[in-house]
Write a protein that holds these residues in place. Structure first.
Motif, PDB file in Angstrom:
ATOM      1  N   LEU A  33     -37.160  30.632  31.233  1.00 39.06           N
ATOM      2  CA  LEU A  33     -37.455  29.814  32.418  1.00 39.06           C
ATOM      3  C   LEU A  33     -36.638  28.524  32.392  1.00 39.06           C
ATOM      4  O   LEU A  33     -36.028  28.129  33.391  1.00 39.06           O
ATOM      5  CB  LEU A  33     -38.946  29.474  32.467  1.00 39.06           C
ATOM      6  N   PHE A  34     -36.624  27.887  31.238  1.00 35.44           N
ATOM      7  CA  PHE A  34     -35.929  26.609  31.075  1.00 35.44           C
ATOM      8  C   PHE A  34     -34.447  26.754  31.422  1.00 35.44           C
ATOM      9  O   PHE A  34     -33.903  26.032  32.264  1.00 35.44           O
ATOM     10  CB  PHE A  34     -36.119  26.123  29.636  1.00 35.44           C
TER      11      PHE A  34
ATOM     12  N   PHE B 190     -32.371  15.873  47.061  1.00 38.81           N
ATOM     13  CA  PHE B 190     -33.326  15.448  46.031  1.00 38.81           C
ATOM     14  C   PHE B 190     -34.617  16.266  46.127  1.00 38.81           C
ATOM     15  O   PHE B 190     -35.131  16.777  45.131  1.00 38.81           O
ATOM     16  CB  PHE B 190     -33.608  13.951  46.224  1.00 38.81           C
TER      17      PHE B 190
ATOM     18  N   VAL C 102     -33.937  27.533  35.098  1.00 38.63           N
ATOM     19  CA  VAL C 102     -34.091  26.362  35.970  1.00 38.63           C
ATOM     20  C   VAL C 102     -32.861  25.453  35.872  1.00 38.63           C
ATOM     21  O   VAL C 102     -32.366  24.952  36.880  1.00 38.63           O
ATOM     22  CB  VAL C 102     -35.386  25.587  35.619  1.00 38.63           C
TER      23      VAL C 102
ATOM     24  N   MET D 162     -36.176  18.929  43.259  1.00 41.85           N
ATOM     25  CA  MET D 162     -37.518  18.755  42.715  1.00 41.85           C
ATOM     26  C   MET D 162     -38.420  19.931  43.100  1.00 41.85           C
ATOM     27  O   MET D 162     -39.209  20.412  42.289  1.00 41.85           O
ATOM     28  CB  MET D 162     -38.130  17.439  43.219  1.00 41.85           C
TER      29      MET D 162
ATOM     30  N   ILE E 252     -37.657  23.105  40.995  1.00 46.65           N
ATOM     31  CA  ILE E 252     -38.169  23.014  39.637  1.00 46.65           C
ATOM     32  C   ILE E 252     -39.677  23.248  39.622  1.00 46.65           C
ATOM     33  O   ILE E 252     -40.197  24.006  38.809  1.00 46.65           O
ATOM     34  CB  ILE E 252     -37.815  21.647  39.011  1.00 46.65           C
TER      35      ILE E 252
ATOM     36  N   THR F  88     -30.537  24.601  38.960  1.00 44.34           N
ATOM     37  CA  THR F  88     -30.314  23.207  39.342  1.00 44.34           C
ATOM     38  C   THR F  88     -28.819  22.912  39.387  1.00 44.34           C
ATOM     39  O   THR F  88     -28.328  22.268  40.317  1.00 44.34           O
ATOM     40  CB  THR F  88     -30.997  22.269  38.330  1.00 44.34           C
TER      41      THR F  88
END
Lengths: 283, 323
Positions: free
Chosen positions: B293-294, B232, B297, B236, B239, B301
């Protein structure tokens, strides 16, 4: 015998190592704050002096008075406080509503919407922030506080999640009794859920308030200098009307800038840390 | 009304049930409405508008002369040497910041999970920087680390006169890491501590009775049971590392002024993007960088989630697992 002694020694060594780490980190944590405090009671000439002096010759407590007499600190702080408070109240209410809905109603579409909430937790904030700015700029809402108010009215997925987790732990008997008495969901929410959620309400409000109070990027891109918030104001040294930079006065102002947050943290420490754990939000 | 009486009791119950369910649906959507509207108008629409903008040469002002560019902005990004450079710096930033933060906050949590004196005080003190706004944190660190006025150089000068080390300029990346770790340590520690407290005592006791030493307990019980929390934190952390903008922005006090750029060492991806949008008014190109970037990421992830199959202990109670 030998083995036991060895074990005892290792144990003692581990304890010592543990305490050493704890104390070294404690010092590292304190250093910048202590530096700020010490420098905030220096004269500007002392701050700029060469060689660098660590302690002031005479403590200039007058710096803390000068914040109020020669800088617009009070106006900007009041403005930031009002906006932070408004945003906190609005976000908390709408997030609590959302959390209640997800905790208690299982209807068509609720599961899918909850998946969206979870997915939103990992969307980088910046990916939404900049397009929002582009939209608000087109709507001529820059240099107003509408972006904050409208954002607050939408609630926040983090807090909706936090409220949901909290409301899930509520016993159903309470509302079932109320339902039998003919209470609708709104009265149940207002008279049973909200009054029993005071710690979470306070925690979420503090988180929201801290978010606005500590924000830098949003006031920077949205607001002009005459309307800006404390975060932007604090990033620059205060300048007196004659155009002289007041470095140490603005450091004193920085101390006052941090102070309310530290007080809030001490008052609500237990609840804040619990909130951090349930939502994974960074305070 | 009369017809109601003629219906069987089961049918009435059914009809009541239906309306009850409908009422519940209505209530649900009423309660969720503010968020739903916010999600549509401040989530979906900005995302779509952002994407559409990325296909144009929008300059932030003139919408009449806007030109459709297709994927040109995206193609341009892959040829922009500054994009490659800033991505590299962001990667270094992540590789420096994330492991130090994870290891330090985990270590502190492990120590504080033991029976130590002053536990509460240490915990409070470590968390304190998390409530300090970034601007104030940087001001405070600057007072200590500044090249010409900083107290650290002042202290060193007592032994080595004339010391003027640019802790935050010559070593900008390391300095920024220090500030970030300082600010995030307490947060990381609290989450790890909560995880550690979730490990059942019986497991540890049983292992000790079987003759396991402290290290073996850590290696075979604590570590596996903590992997979900670590996972977790990692997600986080990844990101937030990639979208880091505030630290370099405030550290160099760039603001919205023309021409001011952070030192190359901390020229992160988002700084490059920020420069495109807010300084050079290249909204089209800037939003394209944002979308890259989006997607990046999301892919990263997804990769971490996939890797989790190999190292995250799945029987352990996950963060917020009891849904």
């Amino acid at each position: 015998m030998n083995y036991q002694m060895q074990a005892r020694l290792t144990k003692r060594f581990n304890r010592l190592l543990g305490y050493t780490i704890l104390i070294v980190v404690a010092i590292l944590i304190t250093i910048p704050i202590a530096s700020l405090l010490v420098t905030s009671i220096k004269q500007d000439s002392e701050y700029n002096a060469y060689p660098i002096r660590i302690l002031p010759k005479v403590a200039q407590w007058v710096n803390y008075v000068r914040i109020f007499t020669i800088t617009p600190f009070v106006q900007v702080a009041w403005r930031t406080f009002l906006l932070g408070f408004t945003v906190a109240v609005l976000t908390t209410v709408t997030s609590a509503m959302g959390g209640y809905a997800f905790a208690r109603f299982r209807v068509a579409g609720s599961g899918k919407l909850f998946t969206i909430i979870i997915a939103l937790l990992i969307v980088p904030e910046i990916v939404l922030l900049i397009p929002q700015f582009i939209l608000f700029a087109r709507l001529h809402l820059t240099n107003t506080y509408w972006p904050w108010i409208l954002g607050a009215l939408g609630g926040s997925p983090f807090f909706i999640f936090m409220f949901r987790q909290f409301f899930l732990s509520f016993p159903r008997e309470l509302e079932e009794a109320a339902e039998v008495d003919g209470c609708g969901p709104f009265r149940i929410f207002l008279q049973i859920f909200l009054p029993n959620a005071k710690p979470v309400l306070a925690t979420v409000m503090i988180f929201c308030f801290m978010g606005v109070w500590g924000d830098y990027l949003r006031p920077l891109i949205y607001l002009s200098d005459s309307k800006t918030l404390l975060g932007v104001k604090m990033a620059k040294a205060f300048v007196n009307p004659q155009g002289v930079t007041l470095n140490t006065v603005s450091m004193a102002a920085n101390v006052l800038y941090i102070l309310p947050l530290i007080v809030m943290f001490f008052l609500a420490q237990k609840h804040i840390l619990k909130g951090v754990v349930t939502s994974g939000i960074k305070g | 009304m009369v017809r109601d009486i003629t219906l069987g009791s089961r049918a009435i119950a059914k009809r009541r049930g239906m309306t009850r369910q409908q009422r519940r649906t209505l209530s649900f959507y009423t309660f969720i409405l503010p968020w739903l509207l916010g999600f549509i108008f401040l989530g979906i629409i900005p995302l779509v508008v952002g994407f559409l903008t990325s296909l144009t040469d929008y300059d932030g002002i003139n919408i009449a002369t806007i030109k459709f560019m297709g994927l040109a902005n995206y193609l341009r990004a892959f040829k922009d040497p500054d994009v490659i450079f800033s991505l590299g710096r962001t990667l270094i930033w992540m590789l420096l910041n994330l492991p130090i933060w994870l290891v330090m906050s985990f270590t502190l949590a492990l120590i504080l999970n033991q029976d130590v004196k002053g536990r509460g005080i240490f915990r409070t003190l470590y968390y304190l920087p998390s409530v300090v706004p970034t601007v104030a944190a940087i001001t405070a660190w600057k007072v200590f680390l500044d090249k010409n006025n900083g107290l650290l150089n002042g202290a060193i000068s007592l032994f080595r006169p004339g010391t003027a080390i640019g802790w935050l300029s010559s070593y900008a990346m390391q300095g920024m890491t220090l500030i970030a770790v300082w600010g995030g340590l307490g947060y990381g520690m609290i989450i790890f501590l909560a995880g550690l407290q979730g490990i059942p005592d019986e497991l540890v006791e049983a292992a000790k009775i079987d003759g396991a030493n402290t290290f073996q307990v850590f290696r075979h019980i604590t570590m596996p049971l903590m992997t979900p929390v670590l996972f977790f934190q990692l997600v986080m952390g990844l990101i937030s590392s990639f979208q880091q903008l505030n630290l370099p922005l405030i550290l160099t006090n760039v603001g919205l002024s023309q021409g001011a750029v952070p030192p190359r060492a901390i020229y992160l991806y988002m700084i490059h993007d920020y420069q495109q949008i807010f300084i050079s008014s290249r909204y089209g190109y800037g939003t394209a960088l944002l979308w890259i970037l989006f997607v990046g990421v999301i892919l990263l992830t997804a990769l971490v989630f996939w890797s989790g199959n190999f190292w995250v202990y799945s029987d352990a109670p996950k963060e917020g697992g009891q849904k």
